[in-house]
Write an enzyme that holds these catalytic residues in place. Structure first.
Site, PDB file in Angstrom:
ATOM      1  N   VAL A 275       0.895  -1.317   0.004  1.00  0.00           N
ATOM      2  CA  VAL A 275      -0.064   0.167   0.114  1.00  0.00           C
ATOM      3  C   VAL A 275       0.805   1.164  -0.177  1.00  0.00           C
ATOM      4  CG1 VAL A 275      -1.696   1.304   1.257  1.00  0.00           C
ATOM      5  CG2 VAL A 275      -1.599  -1.158   1.247  1.00  0.00           C
TER       6      VAL A 275
ATOM      7  N   GLU B 246      -0.741  -0.835 -13.633  1.00  0.00           N
ATOM      8  CA  GLU B 246      -0.804  -2.313 -13.362  1.00  0.00           C
ATOM      9  C   GLU B 246      -0.507  -2.803 -14.773  1.00  0.00           C
ATOM     10  OE1 GLU B 246      -0.962  -3.872 -10.506  1.00  0.00           O
ATOM     11  OE2 GLU B 246      -0.653  -2.012  -9.805  1.00  0.00           O
TER      12      GLU B 246
ATOM     13  N   ASP C 152      -7.616  -2.008  -7.859  1.00  0.00           N
ATOM     14  CA  ASP C 152      -6.256  -1.959  -7.314  1.00  0.00           C
ATOM     15  C   ASP C 152      -6.639  -1.162  -6.062  1.00  0.00           C
ATOM     16  OD1 ASP C 152      -3.330  -1.625  -7.305  1.00  0.00           O
ATOM     17  OD2 ASP C 152      -4.071   0.457  -6.972  1.00  0.00           O
TER      18      ASP C 152
ATOM     19  N   LYS D 281      -6.117  -2.349  -1.766  1.00  0.00           N
ATOM     20  CA  LYS D 281      -5.320  -1.813  -0.781  1.00  0.00           C
ATOM     21  C   LYS D 281      -6.440  -1.554   0.504  1.00  0.00           C
ATOM     22  CE  LYS D 281      -2.362   0.003  -4.189  1.00  0.00           C
ATOM     23  NZ  LYS D 281      -1.946   1.009  -5.188  1.00  0.00           N
TER      24      LYS D 281
HETATM   25  N1  HSE Z   1      -1.051   0.479 -10.314  1.00  0.00           N
HETATM   26  C1  HSE Z   1      -0.764   1.224  -8.754  1.00  0.00           C
HETATM   27  C2  HSE Z   1      -1.202   2.675  -8.741  1.00  0.00           C
HETATM   28  C3  HSE Z   1       0.750   0.776  -8.574  1.00  0.00           C
HETATM   29  O1  HSE Z   1      -1.091   2.940  -9.971  1.00  0.00           O
HETATM   30  O2  HSE Z   1      -1.011   3.226  -7.817  1.00  0.00           O
HETATM   31  C4  HSE Z   1       1.067   0.873  -7.045  1.00  0.00           C
HETATM   32  O3  HSE Z   1       0.171  -0.143  -6.305  1.00  0.00           O
END
Ligand code: HSE
Length: 343
Positions: free
Chosen positions: A156, A213, A224, A228
């Site tokens: 995170v 990602e 995503d 988190k």
């Molecule tokens: N793809 C994620 C972001 C990377 O843009 O925050 C970090 O977890």
């Protein structure tokens, strides 16, 4: 006295290379300051191949080889050709650093890497959200039974020490609510769109900068950030929720007109991941694009920067702002976990 800490890396993409760069440039200083010599002994990458030398590999040489050829083929090493599981089992690494790609549906292959490492009494550090969001409780129990430690800080807000701050310092102040900008890609896209860029160009730029990602749907649809939120719930609020418990949406429904309308009203769109303890003790979890007044603590957070705004009973509000993605900030999270395990 300097103690050698041998690292076996799974994955040598952005994060693995970021870690190698940090070690190439700083390992000598860390050895002097902390008495810990972090040495890469093995790297196993599904595309680039595997190299192993029980005495240590040179971080600079690994980086140069991958930059030149995109793989480790031909690099002098005692052993090549292992897959990740063989490397975990058979190398002399003390710590496995898991940096393979994130899969928030199954947590694999990272979870299998964790289990193999724990079984062979190796500490595990990860920057991968999959195993932490989906299997943390089980993995932590296995680690405890086997006398090894887990480091998950980078899952995170990359190296911005959100989990450590929340767990070790704010827990006793009773965290009631957390609101965060937890995804760098979407925050970057929203800021670019506010400056007039079109969505596809802004997304392409976020991909080129290494924030997004492998499949950016995970970013722009809020998966995503939801992963988190699940990790924050487990580590900061002691609740094992599931991905589907998070009331989730992303930013793809927002039009340039929506962005403009917020701007004219003195507000900004932000994708906010939130957890809140309700009066009945249950936990509400969400990821939603919302309009915040520009005076809000999270409204001024721009680009790929992330932030977490903690509301606590005893300390009031605390806001942490810092990098949330990118090779060096995420690689640095591994250093934080290494120091936490060995100091
Ligand atoms: N793809 C994620 C972001 C990377 O843009 O925050 C970090 O977890």
């Amino acid at each position: 006295m300097v103690r050698n800490v041998r690292l076996g890396l799974v994955g040598f993409g952005n994060v693995g290379q970021g870690l190698a760069q940090i070690l190439r440039d700083n390992a000598g200083e860390y050895a002097l300051t902390y008495g810990l010599n972090f040495v890469i002994v093995a790297v196993a990458d599904a595309i680039k191949g595997c190299v192993y030398d029980p005495q240590g590999l040179d971080a600079g040489t690994l980086l140069d080889k991958v930059t030149a050829d995109g793989n480790f083929k031909g690099l002098p090493a005692e052993k090549t050709g292992w897959d990740a599981l063989s490397m975990i089992r058979e190398s002399n690494a003390d710590v496995i650093v898991e940096m393979s790609y994130t899969d928030l549906k199954t947590g694999e292959p990272a979870t299998a890497h964790f289990k193999e490492a724990i079984k062979h009494k190796k500490h595990v550090i990860t920057t991968n959200k999959g195993p932490v969001a989906l299997h943390y409780g089980e993995l932590e129990g296995l680690a405890r039974q086997n006398g090894v430690k887990l480091g998950v800080e980078g899952s995170v807000m990359s190296g911005t020490p959100t989990l450590r701050l929340g767990r070790e310092l704010l827990g006793a102040a009773k965290i009631r609510k957390v609101q965060g900008i937890l995804n760098g890609t979407t925050n970057f896209i929203l800021c670019q769109m506010e400056s007039g860029a079109a969505y596809p160009e802004a997304l392409a730029e976020a991909q080129a900068l290494g924030y997004a990602e492998a499949d950016p749907t995970g970013d722009v649809e809020g998966f995503d950030a939801a992963g988190k939120v699940v990790i924050l719930a487990r580590l900061l609020m002691n609740e094992q929720i599931k991905m589907e418990d998070v009331d989730r949406s992303g930013i793809t429904h927002l039009t340039p007109a929506d962005i403009q309308a917020a701007k004219e009203a003195g507000e900004r769109w932000k994708l906010i991941g939130a957890l809140e303890r309700r009066n009945d003790g249950s936990l509400a979890a969400s990821v939603k694009a919302m309009r915040l007044p520009v005076s809000h603590a999270l409204a001024g957070v721009s680009g790929a920067t992330n932030a977490a705004h903690f509301s606590t009973d005893l300390l009031g509000d605390v806001t942490l702002i810092g990098p949330g993605a990118g090779r060096l900030p995420t690689g640095y999270a591994v250093i934080e976990d290494l120091l936490a395990i060995y100091r």
